[in-house]
Each structure stands twice: as structure tokens, then as C-alpha cells.
Write a protein that holds these residues in place. Structure first.
Motif, PDB file in Angstrom:
ATOM      1  N   GLY A 140       0.812  -1.214   0.000  1.00  0.00           N
ATOM      2  CA  GLY A 140       0.000   0.000   0.000  1.00  0.00           C
ATOM      3  C   GLY A 140       0.842   1.258   0.000  1.00  0.00           C
ATOM      4  O   GLY A 140       0.537   2.227  -0.710  1.00  0.00           O
ATOM      5  N   SER A 141       1.924   1.277   0.763  1.00  0.00           N
ATOM      6  CA  SER A 141       2.805   2.442   0.833  1.00  0.00           C
ATOM      7  C   SER A 141       3.472   2.718  -0.510  1.00  0.00           C
ATOM      8  O   SER A 141       3.578   3.872  -0.944  1.00  0.00           O
ATOM      9  CB  SER A 141       3.880   2.231   1.903  1.00  0.00           C
ATOM     10  OG  SER A 141       3.311   2.007   3.166  1.00  0.00           O
ATOM     11  N   LEU A 144       3.992   6.119  -5.389  1.00  0.00           N
ATOM     12  CA  LEU A 144       4.172   6.218  -6.832  1.00  0.00           C
ATOM     13  C   LEU A 144       3.049   7.000  -7.513  1.00  0.00           C
ATOM     14  O   LEU A 144       3.281   7.731  -8.477  1.00  0.00           O
ATOM     15  CB  LEU A 144       4.263   4.812  -7.449  1.00  0.00           C
ATOM     16  CG  LEU A 144       5.541   4.022  -7.144  1.00  0.00           C
ATOM     17  CD1 LEU A 144       5.439   2.610  -7.700  1.00  0.00           C
ATOM     18  CD2 LEU A 144       6.774   4.723  -7.716  1.00  0.00           C
ATOM     19  N   THR A 145       1.832   6.843  -7.036  1.00  0.00           N
ATOM     20  CA  THR A 145       0.682   7.461  -7.703  1.00  0.00           C
ATOM     21  C   THR A 145       0.344   8.851  -7.194  1.00  0.00           C
ATOM     22  O   THR A 145      -0.258   9.648  -7.915  1.00  0.00           O
ATOM     23  CB  THR A 145      -0.566   6.565  -7.565  1.00  0.00           C
ATOM     24  OG1 THR A 145      -0.812   6.320  -6.163  1.00  0.00           O
ATOM     25  CG2 THR A 145      -0.364   5.236  -8.265  1.00  0.00           C
ATOM     26  N   MET A 146       0.731   9.182  -5.964  1.00  0.00           N
ATOM     27  CA  MET A 146       0.307  10.442  -5.361  1.00  0.00           C
ATOM     28  C   MET A 146       1.369  11.537  -5.375  1.00  0.00           C
ATOM     29  O   MET A 146       1.093  12.666  -4.988  1.00  0.00           O
ATOM     30  CB  MET A 146      -0.125  10.200  -3.901  1.00  0.00           C
ATOM     31  CG  MET A 146      -1.336   9.284  -3.761  1.00  0.00           C
ATOM     32  SD  MET A 146      -2.819   9.962  -4.528  1.00  0.00           S
ATOM     33  CE  MET A 146      -3.099   8.740  -5.828  1.00  0.00           C
ATOM     34  N   SER A 188      10.272  10.132  -1.906  1.00  0.00           N
ATOM     35  CA  SER A 188       8.989   9.722  -1.333  1.00  0.00           C
ATOM     36  C   SER A 188       8.961   8.227  -1.058  1.00  0.00           C
ATOM     37  O   SER A 188       8.400   7.780  -0.048  1.00  0.00           O
ATOM     38  CB  SER A 188       7.839  10.091  -2.287  1.00  0.00           C
ATOM     39  OG  SER A 188       7.729  11.487  -2.433  1.00  0.00           O
ATOM     40  N   LEU A 189       9.574   7.455  -1.952  1.00  0.00           N
ATOM     41  CA  LEU A 189       9.647   6.011  -1.726  1.00  0.00           C
ATOM     42  C   LEU A 189      10.530   5.703  -0.520  1.00  0.00           C
ATOM     43  O   LEU A 189      10.185   4.870   0.321  1.00  0.00           O
ATOM     44  CB  LEU A 189      10.179   5.301  -2.964  1.00  0.00           C
ATOM     45  CG  LEU A 189       9.239   5.214  -4.168  1.00  0.00           C
ATOM     46  CD1 LEU A 189       9.973   4.651  -5.374  1.00  0.00           C
ATOM     47  CD2 LEU A 189       8.025   4.337  -3.837  1.00  0.00           C
ATOM     48  N   GLY A 214       8.381   7.401   2.354  1.00  0.00           N
ATOM     49  CA  GLY A 214       7.000   6.966   2.511  1.00  0.00           C
ATOM     50  C   GLY A 214       6.817   5.488   2.826  1.00  0.00           C
ATOM     51  O   GLY A 214       6.034   5.136   3.701  1.00  0.00           O
ATOM     52  N   VAL A 215       7.536   4.648   2.097  1.00  0.00           N
ATOM     53  CA  VAL A 215       7.322   3.209   2.283  1.00  0.00           C
ATOM     54  C   VAL A 215       7.711   2.757   3.693  1.00  0.00           C
ATOM     55  O   VAL A 215       6.892   2.143   4.395  1.00  0.00           O
ATOM     56  CB  VAL A 215       8.075   2.403   1.203  1.00  0.00           C
ATOM     57  CG1 VAL A 215       7.974   0.910   1.483  1.00  0.00           C
ATOM     58  CG2 VAL A 215       7.496   2.718  -0.177  1.00  0.00           C
ATOM     59  N   PRO A 216       8.929   3.045   4.171  1.00  0.00           N
ATOM     60  CA  PRO A 216       9.251   2.613   5.544  1.00  0.00           C
ATOM     61  C   PRO A 216       8.392   3.300   6.607  1.00  0.00           C
ATOM     62  O   PRO A 216       7.933   2.647   7.551  1.00  0.00           O
ATOM     63  CB  PRO A 216      10.726   2.994   5.704  1.00  0.00           C
ATOM     64  CG  PRO A 216      11.243   3.157   4.325  1.00  0.00           C
ATOM     65  CD  PRO A 216      10.095   3.674   3.525  1.00  0.00           C
TER      66      PRO A 216
END
Length: 333
Positions: A14-15, A20-22, A115-116, A119-121
């Protein structure tokens, strides 16, 4: 799959999709929140087909200016309403058009890599922390069940936001300033500037903007999770559940929370962007910045970038929670 591993994979999925999209919405929101507050008349009449800056080899380039990191040859002017003014953008679609024309489609994904990394972690840790607090820790403390989602959201967000604040500062400055051929605004250049700031002001400068960040994220998280769980129970009473229900509940709750916390988001972005601006470093506190924004730009400036923020948050919350619950349940089965 083990329940924890399933939740971990689901949260990371989900992260990643959200980051990637936002990202384009995040870029546009940041630009709208950090553009110069007012325009100034420069000439009584505009020179024909020229900008108010010296022409470069590539010609006169129109670019969306930014309040952050004033760069040489970045000021551009347009003829509007009988006056020559610094170019501004008005609203979401105008900002998208300006970024696209000035920096190409890649400009809308500026900071996507950061962001990756951020955002992901952070999102994965955040939702796993919330889930653990909600289902394991708080039930053992004899806290009212109705307050558990709110408390779990507040505690989880406070911890994660504090840890990732320096990375958020990096992303804000990377996204806030347009690049130019003569002075490319890259991850390396921002890191070099931040290194210089640390040498001059100490490590604490990396947490600039943490106060308004917590003022935004803590109420947002508390309201969001309380609203989400309430909507989820409401759907469950009607016999409706599943990933699509989680998406709807997340989107509705995220939109409501974004409306309530928008002024804090503007202040957080301004404080983190102003750290790179030599002309605005005197505004170093949240309350003085709030007063300054209201006095010079009006209270409506506190809701700058609201449309792209909601356009990002509504689907982002939906994607994140539906992946967490949908993918998590599927992997556990």
C-alpha cells in the motif's frame, strides 16, 4: 503466511502504490503553498515579447517561481491586468500546467524517489504501530474501547513523524523549487545545502517544522482513525465489508481530516521551505509565521494547496488501508 509477515507485506504494498501514484499531487501542493505571496508592478508597460529578466541562451523561459531557495535568473514576469507582475499560479490545474510546461512530466514526479525512501518505511511502520497499539497494547490498559483508535493513531503518528522529520525536510525542499539548466535543483544539491545548514546551526535544524508537522499529523491521525473505525462499523452493521469498504472509509475519513488540518500543513511546508531561503530565515517560529501569513496574504492562504492535498489524501488513504486489509487477509489465508 504468518499474520505479522502478511501485514508487513500488505502495508509495504500500500505504501509503495501510494508513493508512486500520489507524488504529482504532493509536488503541486508544495508549489502552491510556497509560491511568493504577492505580485509587484515592475514597469508601466511591458516590453514586447520579453520577460523582466535578461535573456539566456535558451531564450526567455517562463517558470513558476517559489518562495523557497531564491535562485539567480529564476524570477519571471507576465503582463496581467495592466501591470507587469511576478508570475503566479492560480489553483490546482494551473499549477499542473505550469510544472508540466516548465519541467516536463518528470517535474510532476520530482521527489518520487525520496517519497519512496521516506513513505514506504514510514507508512509501513506507522500502520503496523497503529495496529499493534490498537489490538495489543491499549486493550490491556483498560482504556475505553471507543477511544482506542484515536489514542493509537495519535501515539503512532507522533513517534513516526518525529523519526522521519529530517527526511520530510529534504523532500519538501526538493519539491518546492523548480530547477533550471544553469542551476539544477537535484537531490545532491539539496543534500549539500542541508549539510551546510547543519554545520552552521547544528543537528537540531533538521527538525525544523516538526512542531507544525505534529500539529498537523497528530490531530489528523486521531480524527482519521476514529472516523475510519466508526465508518467501518457502520458498514459492517449493514453486512458490507471487504477491500472496497476499507477504501471508501479511508477516503471519507482522510478527506475530513485533511479539511480540518490544512492550515497546519501550510505552516509546516512554509517553515521547511523557508529554511533554504536567505530572505526569510528570520521567520523561525510557527506562531510568528502564522501571524505573518495571515497579515500579508489573508486567512485564505492557510488553505493553499487544499485541492491537490485532498486529491492526494482521499485516494491515498483508500489505497493504503484497502491494501493493508485486503492484501493482508489474502496472504493470511
Amino acid at each position: 503466511m504468518d499474520p505479522f509477515q502478511a501485514k508487513l507485506v500488505a502495508a509495504a504494498t500500500g505504501s509503495t502504490l501510494t508513493a508512486l501514484t500520489m507524488t504529482p499531487f504532493d509536488v503541486v501542493k508544495t508549489r502552491l503553498q510556497t509560491q511568493p505571496p504577492q505580485t509587484r508592478p515592475l514597469f508601466p508597460r511591458p516590453p514586447p515579447n520579453t520577460c523582466c529578466q535578461p535573456n539566456t541562451a535558451a531564450g526567455c523561459v517562463r517558470n513558476m517561481s517559489s518562495i523557497a531557495r531564491t535562485l539567480p535568473n529564476q524570477l519571471v514576469c507576465i503582463w496581467e491586468g495592466g501591470l507587469m507582475k511576478t508570475e503566479r499560479v492560480n489553483g490546482f490545474y494551473d499549477a499542473v500546467k505550469h510544472v508540466w510546461r516548465a519541467e516536463g512530466i518528470a517535474g510532476l514526479w520530482k521527489g518520487a524517489g525520496t517519497s519512496l525512501v521516506i513513505g514506504v518505511p514510514s507508512s509501513t511502520a506507522y500502520i503496523l504501530t497503529y495496529d499493534h497499539l490498537l489490538n495489543v497494547v491499549l486493550p490491556q490498559l483498560s482504556v475505553s474501547p471507543a477511544l482506542n483508535p484515536l489514542l493509537a493513531g495519535v501515539l503512532a503518528r507522533s513517534a513516526i513523524s518525529t523519526v522521519v522529520s529530517p527526511l520530510e525536510l529534504l523532500r519538501t525542499n526538493l519539491q518546492s523549487t523548480p530547477s533550471s539548466p544553469s542551476n539544477p535543483h537535484t537531490l545532491r544539491s539539496v543534500l549539500a545545502s542541508m549539510r551546510l545548514l547543519v554545520q552552521q546551526n547544528g543537528l537540531s535544524v533538521l527538525w525544523r517544522g516538526l512542531g507544525p508537522t505534529l500539529s498537523r499529523d497528530v490531530p489528523f491521525s486521531g480524527f482519521y482513525w476514529a472516523s475510519y473505525e466508526a465508518w467501518k462499523k457502520s458498514f459492517a452493521k449493514r453486512g458490507q465489508e471487504g477491500a472496497w469498504v476499507a477504501f471508501c472509509c479511508g477516503a471519507i475519513s482522510g478527506t475530513s481530516a485533511a479539511l480540518l488540518t490544512s492550515p497546519f500543513d501550510v505552516l509546516k511546508t512554509r517553515r521547511q521551505a523557508l529554511i533554504m531561503s536567505p530572505t526569510n530565515q528570520h521567520i523561525s517560529r510557527t506562531i510568528p509565521l502564522l501571524i505573518h501569513v495571515v497579515r500579508t496574504e489573508g486567512s485564505s492562504a492557510l488553505f493553499a494547496g487544499l485541492v491537490p492535498r485532498i486529491a492526494k489524501i482521499a485516494p491515498a488513504c483508500g489505497i493504503m488501508i484497502s491494501c493493508f486489509e485486503g492484501v493482508g487477509r489474502y496472504l493470511q489465508k
